[in-house]
Design an enzyme around this catalytic site. Structure first.
Site, PDB file in Angstrom:
ATOM      1  N   GLN A  81     106.300 -19.544  79.950  1.00  0.00           N
ATOM      2  CA  GLN A  81     106.278 -19.770  78.737  1.00  0.00           C
ATOM      3  C   GLN A  81     104.786 -20.155  77.923  1.00  0.00           C
ATOM      4  O   GLN A  81     104.862 -19.934  76.748  1.00  0.00           O
ATOM      5  CB  GLN A  81     107.208 -20.840  78.111  1.00  0.00           C
ATOM      6  CG  GLN A  81     108.761 -20.558  78.484  1.00  0.00           C
ATOM      7  CD  GLN A  81     109.639 -21.732  77.996  1.00  0.00           C
ATOM      8  OE1 GLN A  81     109.785 -22.669  78.720  1.00  0.00           O
ATOM      9  NE2 GLN A  81     109.988 -21.711  76.828  1.00  0.00           N
ATOM     10  N   HIS A 121     118.077 -23.813  83.083  1.00  0.00           N
ATOM     11  CA  HIS A 121     117.473 -23.042  82.057  1.00  0.00           C
ATOM     12  C   HIS A 121     116.010 -22.623  82.662  1.00  0.00           C
ATOM     13  O   HIS A 121     115.356 -21.464  82.556  1.00  0.00           O
ATOM     14  CB  HIS A 121     117.479 -23.833  80.757  1.00  0.00           C
ATOM     15  CG  HIS A 121     116.761 -23.141  79.891  1.00  0.00           C
ATOM     16  ND1 HIS A 121     117.443 -22.914  78.724  1.00  0.00           N
ATOM     17  CD2 HIS A 121     115.146 -22.841  79.434  1.00  0.00           C
ATOM     18  CE1 HIS A 121     116.763 -22.134  77.622  1.00  0.00           C
ATOM     19  NE2 HIS A 121     115.254 -22.438  78.288  1.00  0.00           N
ATOM     20  N   GLU A 122     115.437 -23.615  82.972  1.00  0.00           N
ATOM     21  CA  GLU A 122     113.956 -23.650  83.475  1.00  0.00           C
ATOM     22  C   GLU A 122     113.535 -22.523  84.546  1.00  0.00           C
ATOM     23  O   GLU A 122     112.655 -21.906  84.553  1.00  0.00           O
ATOM     24  CB  GLU A 122     113.229 -24.798  83.605  1.00  0.00           C
ATOM     25  CG  GLU A 122     113.379 -25.979  82.264  1.00  0.00           C
ATOM     26  CD  GLU A 122     112.848 -25.260  80.895  1.00  0.00           C
ATOM     27  OE1 GLU A 122     112.200 -24.217  80.960  1.00  0.00           O
ATOM     28  OE2 GLU A 122     113.191 -25.844  80.072  1.00  0.00           O
ATOM     29  N   GLY A 177     111.908 -29.318  78.188  1.00  0.00           N
ATOM     30  CA  GLY A 177     111.511 -28.609  79.372  1.00  0.00           C
ATOM     31  C   GLY A 177     110.575 -27.648  79.069  1.00  0.00           C
ATOM     32  O   GLY A 177     110.728 -27.043  77.858  1.00  0.00           O
ATOM     33  N   CYS A 203     115.376 -22.982  72.954  1.00  0.00           N
ATOM     34  CA  CYS A 203     114.035 -22.631  74.042  1.00  0.00           C
ATOM     35  C   CYS A 203     113.169 -22.595  73.243  1.00  0.00           C
ATOM     36  O   CYS A 203     113.027 -21.957  72.023  1.00  0.00           O
ATOM     37  CB  CYS A 203     114.565 -21.216  74.762  1.00  0.00           C
ATOM     38  SG  CYS A 203     113.437 -20.765  75.573  1.00  0.00           S
ATOM     39  N   LEU A 204     111.867 -22.967  73.579  1.00  0.00           N
ATOM     40  CA  LEU A 204     110.787 -23.111  72.876  1.00  0.00           C
ATOM     41  C   LEU A 204     110.147 -21.371  72.525  1.00  0.00           C
ATOM     42  O   LEU A 204     109.431 -21.176  71.787  1.00  0.00           O
ATOM     43  CB  LEU A 204     109.504 -23.767  73.363  1.00  0.00           C
ATOM     44  CG  LEU A 204     109.956 -25.556  73.481  1.00  0.00           C
ATOM     45  CD1 LEU A 204     108.646 -26.261  73.997  1.00  0.00           C
ATOM     46  CD2 LEU A 204     110.121 -25.889  71.894  1.00  0.00           C
ATOM     47  N   HIS A 232     113.456 -19.153  83.824  1.00  0.00           N
ATOM     48  CA  HIS A 232     112.367 -18.456  83.199  1.00  0.00           C
ATOM     49  C   HIS A 232     111.218 -18.083  84.219  1.00  0.00           C
ATOM     50  O   HIS A 232     110.839 -16.931  84.113  1.00  0.00           O
ATOM     51  CB  HIS A 232     111.764 -19.663  82.503  1.00  0.00           C
ATOM     52  CG  HIS A 232     111.894 -19.845  81.062  1.00  0.00           C
ATOM     53  ND1 HIS A 232     111.807 -19.065  80.085  1.00  0.00           N
ATOM     54  CD2 HIS A 232     112.579 -20.942  80.426  1.00  0.00           C
ATOM     55  CE1 HIS A 232     112.256 -19.339  78.946  1.00  0.00           C
ATOM     56  NE2 HIS A 232     112.859 -20.739  79.158  1.00  0.00           N
TER      57      HIS A 232
END
Ligand code: NI
Length: 175
Positions: A51, A137-138, A46, A95-96, A141
């Site tokens: 991000q 999670h997304e 995701g 997470c990236l 963000h």
């Protein structure tokens, strides 16, 4: 197609509230292609627009990403919103924007999410498991929240220091 740079924690852009999307332009569609490609290239399941430094309310998720036996199935969620949630479940997340860090986080087990597709058509998705976790999670963000906000302050500080060093080393190796 271009691979976009990932914003790494700590960074003010990861802490902003992203703006709702009102119009789908050709430029935005092109962005979504790069954005989706970036998620696959970086081995994420995701990705949220902040991000990659774009403060707009859009995320892409493909819970099959990384599983070569399964077909790619990226789903774009525009202006996603959790409209109901129930139960709790613990899940190890990464997470990236916080590379190589994995921590257990408690999330809702089931969620109902309302979002818009690329044609600005509204859709509802009721889900549990990995997709429910990824959506929460997304969407976090888009509200300036990271998964490490849910862990202990001490661990958070330790991870933040590690990331500061990681970014410093990255800059040094680029120069
Ligand atoms: Ni993330």
């Amino acid at each position: 197609m271009a691979i976009l740079d990932i914003v790494i924690h700590p960074d003010a852009r990861l802490r902003k509230i992203s703006a709702p999307i009102t119009l789908i332009t050709d430029e935005f569609k092109k962005f979504l292609k790069d954005f989706t490609e970036t998620m696959y290239e970086r081995d994420g399941v995701g990705l949220a627009a902040p991000q990659v430094g774009v403060l707009k309310r859009v995320v892409v998720i493909d819970i099959n990403a990384g599983d070569e036996t399964k077909e790619k199935n990226p789903i774009v969620y525009i202006n996603p919103e959790i409209i109901s949630a129930e139960g709790y479940v613990e899940f190890e997340e990464g997470c990236l924007s916080v590379p190589k860090i994995y921590e257990k986080v408690t999330r809702h087990e089931k969620v109902v999410v309302k979002a818009f597709d690329i044609n600005m058509k509204e859709f509802l998705i009721e889900t549990d498991g990995m997709l429910a976790i990824a959506l929460q999670h997304e969407i976090d963000h888009l509200n300036g929240k990271l998964f490490i906000d849910y862990i202990s302050k001490l661990k958070y500080q330790r991870i933040t220091k590690k990331m500061e060093k990681y970014k410093k080393d990255l800059n040094l190796s680029e120069n």
